[in-house]
Scaffold this active site. Structure first.
Site, PDB file in Angstrom:
ATOM      1  N   ASP A  83      52.552  -9.568  82.193  1.00 54.23           N
ATOM      2  CA  ASP A  83      51.227  -9.419  81.486  1.00 54.23           C
ATOM      3  C   ASP A  83      50.662 -10.767  81.245  1.00 54.23           C
ATOM      4  OD1 ASP A  83      51.573  -6.787  81.528  1.00 54.23           O
ATOM      5  OD2 ASP A  83      52.345  -6.533  79.576  1.00 54.23           O
ATOM      6  N   GLU A  87      52.934 -13.550  75.704  1.00 52.89           N
ATOM      7  CA  GLU A  87      54.253 -12.975  75.686  1.00 52.89           C
ATOM      8  C   GLU A  87      54.525 -12.548  77.212  1.00 52.89           C
ATOM      9  OE1 GLU A  87      57.431 -11.474  73.624  1.00 52.89           O
ATOM     10  OE2 GLU A  87      55.593 -12.432  72.878  1.00 52.89           O
ATOM     11  N   TYR A 290      44.156  -3.701  80.020  1.00 52.14           N
ATOM     12  CA  TYR A 290      45.290  -4.220  79.274  1.00 52.14           C
ATOM     13  C   TYR A 290      44.906  -3.680  77.674  1.00 52.14           C
ATOM     14  CZ  TYR A 290      49.145  -6.996  77.930  1.00 52.14           C
ATOM     15  OH  TYR A 290      50.243  -7.680  77.166  1.00 52.14           O
TER      16      TYR A 290
END
Length: 834
Positions: A83, A87, A290
């Site tokens: 992603d 993170e 997203y």
């Protein structure tokens, strides 16, 4: 065929979607989320050596890493496609480290949506791992580890074993605790509000329409309301003024993570966690962009597509392109708001909640690119000739052009009604009915999950990826409970004026009813009070927001992660050492209530393993104290001596069973209560209950154990006996396997191993064979261990024991890390152990 490209993503669902858009020379595999973390043993951070962390591959990921290593060696090119937030960047770096890839040359690709054009565009323009983003995420992880690792043992020693603390978690709990204190301190007041109906009269004096009216100002007392109604009863009412003016409503911006969580809560009833789980599935299947973002921006491609769909489906007059700008200066998690990947798809296939959430996202995004709704608002003032300085008001609102409301209705607090009937100035009106009702002021509203997210976002605490885990954590740790609570009856006065004159009534309403609200537990209040007193800066709202800004500076390459952590630790660690000198009483574990009027012994309210309890006696002179658990709804902070004394009236003999009552289960087991058996009301660690035989209990729900009658007790006991008998659905003679009725339906149980196995709702439990039941039990997971050794002991006794020693190695105070020069930027440690 020789593999030339290996693409690594986080989830199998994402891998499956991406694989459809790549050629035969691409193999897509999943890492199943994070593969490495700070080692479990000890803190895992070398405080004396620049906060270097020691990472280890998670035990459940070793097989995955072995497979990925094998594939990466066989591939000509490895693409890290995790992603696009911090993170995801950190996962990409950990993958490079664990797979022995060169982080400086390994290709890193990101995409905001999982569509063929987006994937192909990402492949065409790869980059390398952004180490600034990695270090920002690592700084967050290390700081949170340090805070939790050093603070939690302090709580174990000073308050209760097993407690935890966290930088964002504890601040979220503080918000909820302080809101509860505001509510408890709130003093309710009241006013009298007036509204009602008037009849419009035509030239002949006949009714020709009705107006819903109200008095804008409230009355301070019943006497004022009564005087107004009496004066109005004989008054001449006329239209004094009539004002019409255009108005408009504008659509809201497309969803960010927090606004999606809030809207899904209010419109769909979803929890924050549920919203993110469903949004994740929609993203991984390529249906939305997203879902972790704090941006309200839409790409030019999306704007053009939205305009085309709106013009085609609703007409050009409904289209109005808007470019929203994110208000937060530190918005950084993504470059675009949450939207459908294809505006032409208004509905999707799949699970019902996926369909509902997708439609909400589609409507919000498409509405943001539509024209304003055009309205006509009308305000009418009604003159009262007996009260020259007073008036009644009617308001109406008519939609002239619906605009974005065609697809997305806003929840508003507007009090305007619909279209008002035709009227003119000077037109007379007749009294229909006016009602003046006593209205009580309300305390500040308790947080629900969505409101807490909104507050955290407004205060700059946390980021889109942290809201859901934070709210889930505070509930899992027992600091907060989410539940419904019934209100209490409250009387109110109502005055009604109609053709019969003025009537007064005293009516009853339920006040304080709560649904899906967050309530702090007693231990939350104690821990928050202790942390605020001794670690005030950690729980300070502005400090927590400042830390988030420092993470942003690291992500921009302006601050080193070691320098940021060093600056924090130099101020934090001395407070941890100072807290060692705080006594358990000062930490808030015990609060004196006064002395028992009969014995003169001191009484305290304390917190134990099973919750709060009252202690009678201080244990001096070898005299054993007496204990009593608090009743449901009672709180440590507000408990009074008189209420505590009542608790010692338990156990209480309610009476004797008037008749024998029994019920037989399908296996022949007899459940019964004998005539003449004592029925005793008791209070246990898990709530009040009735004891009506050796180890035979019935929980007390809806009644107080101090006031429950014999008839009510018999009713509860009989219901428990029937429920116990009905629980056994089927038995297999000669075995320990049976089918029982649980909260969610029938299930298979083994009375020896304590293992349970599921039965699908579509299955008939009576048709399952013994062999099938045994097979399912063998495949079922091992039962989770509940409680701790000695959990069956009285809670008060356990509360007096010394907390077990924290299973961590304390960092020597002398080894405070040396400060690094601001320019000394160092990549995260490469201490990976397999």
């Amino acid at each position: 065929m020789v593999m030339t490209n290996l693409v690594i993503v986080e989830s199998p669902a994402k891998a499956k979607t991406i694989e459809k858009y790549l050629g035969a020379d691409f193999t897509v595999r999943s890492s199943y989320g994070h593969i490495r973390d700070i080692q479990k043993k000890g803190m895992g951070i070398d405080l004396a050596n620049g906060f270097e962390p020691t990472y280890e591959i998670s035990p459940d990921k070793k097989k995955t890493v072995t497979e990925l290593r094998k594939l990466s060696k066989a591939a000509d090119t490895v693409w890290l496609a995790t992603d696009e937030d911090r993170e995801g960047e950190a996962i990409a770096w950990h993958l490079a480290e664990a797979l022995n890839l060169d982080v400086k040359t390994t290709k890193r690709i990101v995409f905001h949506e999982i569509t063929k054009p987006a994937i192909q565009a990402a492949i065409a323009s790869p980059r390398t791992v952004d180490m600034d983003l990695v270090e920002a995420q690592q700084a967050r992880r290390l700081l949170d580890r340090i805070v939790g690792f050093e603070l939690s043992p302090v709580l174990w020693k000073k308050i209760r074993t097993g407690l935890s603390a966290g930088r964002v978690q504890s601040v979220a709990v503080r918000l909820i605790v302080e809101r509860e204190l505001e509510i408890e301190a709130f003093q309710s007041d009241f006013v009298y509000r007036l509204q009602g109906v008037l009849d419009l009269l035509d030239a002949q004096g006949k009714p020709c329409g009705q107006l819903q009216v109200k008095r804008t100002a409230a009355f301070d007392s019943e006497a004022e309301a009564m005087a107004f109604l009496q004066a109005t009863s004989s008054a001449r009412l006329t239209v004094q003024s009539l004002e019409e003016k255009p108005a408009k409503k504008s659509p809201k911006a497309p969803f960010t993570t927090s606004t999606l969580q809030q809207e899904a809560s209010s419109k769909l009833g979803f929890s924050v966690k549920q919203t993110m789980v469903i949004a994740q599935r929609l993203y991984e299947s390529g249906k939305i962009t997203y879902m972790r973002t704090d941006s309200v921006n839409l790409s030019e491609v999306a704007l053009a597509q939205a305009k085309q769909v709106i013009t085609q489906d609703y007409g050009p007059q409904y289209s109005l392109t808007r470019r929203y700008k994110t208000k937060q200066a530190d918005a950084q998690e993504a470059h675009e708001a949450i939207r459908p990947t294809d505006f032409g798809v208004s509905e999707v296939m799949g699970e019902r909640n996926e369909q509902r959430l997708y439609q909400l996202i589609w409507r919000r995004a498409i509405a943001s690119q539509m024209a304003e709704a055009q309205l006509k608002r009308t305000t009418v003032d009604i003159a009262i000739d007996t009260l020259p300085g007073d008036k009644l008001t009617a308001k109406g609102e008519v939609v002239v052009f619906d605009g974005f409301l065609k697809v997305y209705n806003l929840d508003t607090d507007d009090e305007e009604g619909g279209l008002l009937p035709p009227m003119h100035i000077g037109q007379p009106l007749a009294l229909g009915e006016l009602v003046s009702r006593q209205s009580f002021s309300r305390p500040p509203a308790r947080y629900n999950e969505a409101a807490l997210v909104r507050t955290l976002e407004e205060m700059g605490i946390g980021r889109p990826s942290t809201y859901a885990p934070t709210i889930d954590t505070v509930q899992q740790r027992g600091y907060v409970v989410k539940e419904d609570r019934e209100g209490t009856p409250r009387e109110y006065r109502q005055l009604t004026l109609n053709a019969q004159g003025v009537q007064t009534q005293t009516l009853t309403e339920m006040a304080g009813t709560e649904k899906n609200k967050l309530f702090p537990t007693d231990i939350a209040g104690i821990v928050t009070k202790f942390l605020v007193a001794h670690f005030g800066d950690i729980l300070d709202y502005s400090f927590t927001a400042k830390v988030e800004s420092e993470f942003d500076e690291i992500a921009k390459g302006k601050v080193t992660w070691q320098g940021m952590l060093d600056n924090f630790y130099q101020k934090f660690h001395p407070k941890v050492l100072a807290a060692e000198d705080v006594s358990r009483e000062d930490a808030g574990q015990a609060r004196p209530l006064g002395n028992d009027p009969k014995t003169g012994k001191p009484m305290f309210v304390k917190i134990g393993r099973f919750g709060p309890y009252v202690q009678l006696g201080d244990g001096e002179n070898d005299e054993k104290p007496v204990f009593a658990s608090l009743m449901p709804g009672q709180k440590m902070d507000t408990l009074k001596l008189e209420e505590a004394l009542e608790l010692f009236k338990l156990p209480r003999l309610v009476g004797q069973m008037p008749e024998t009552f029994e019920a037989t289960a399908v296996d022949g087991t007899l459940f019964k209560a004998e005539k003449g058996q004592d029925i005793i009301a008791k209070q246990g660690p898990f709530g009040p209950y009735l004891e009506y035989g050796p180890k035979v209990y019935a929980p007390i729900k809806g009644y107080s154990p101090l006031a429950i009658t014999l008839e009510e007790s018999v009713m509860l006991i009989e219901a428990k006996i029937v429920a116990d008998a009905e629980k056994i659905v089927r038995v297999f003679p000669g075995s320990d396997v049976s089918i029982l009725k649980g909260r969610w339906g029938p299930y298979i149980a083994d009375t020896v191993t304590k293992k349970n196995a599921k039965i699908a709702k579509t299955e008939d439990p009576m048709e399952l064979t013994f062999e099938e039941c045994v097979k399912r039990l063998e495949e079922a997971p091992e039962p989770k261990k509940r409680g701790r050794a000695g959990a069956k002991k009285a809670p008060a006794k356990k509360a007096e024991t010394t907390p077990e020693k924290a299973p961590v190695k304390k960092t020597p105070a002398k080894k405070a890390p040396a400060k690094k020069p601001a320019a000394a930027k160092k990549a995260p440690a490469k201490k990976a152990s397999t």
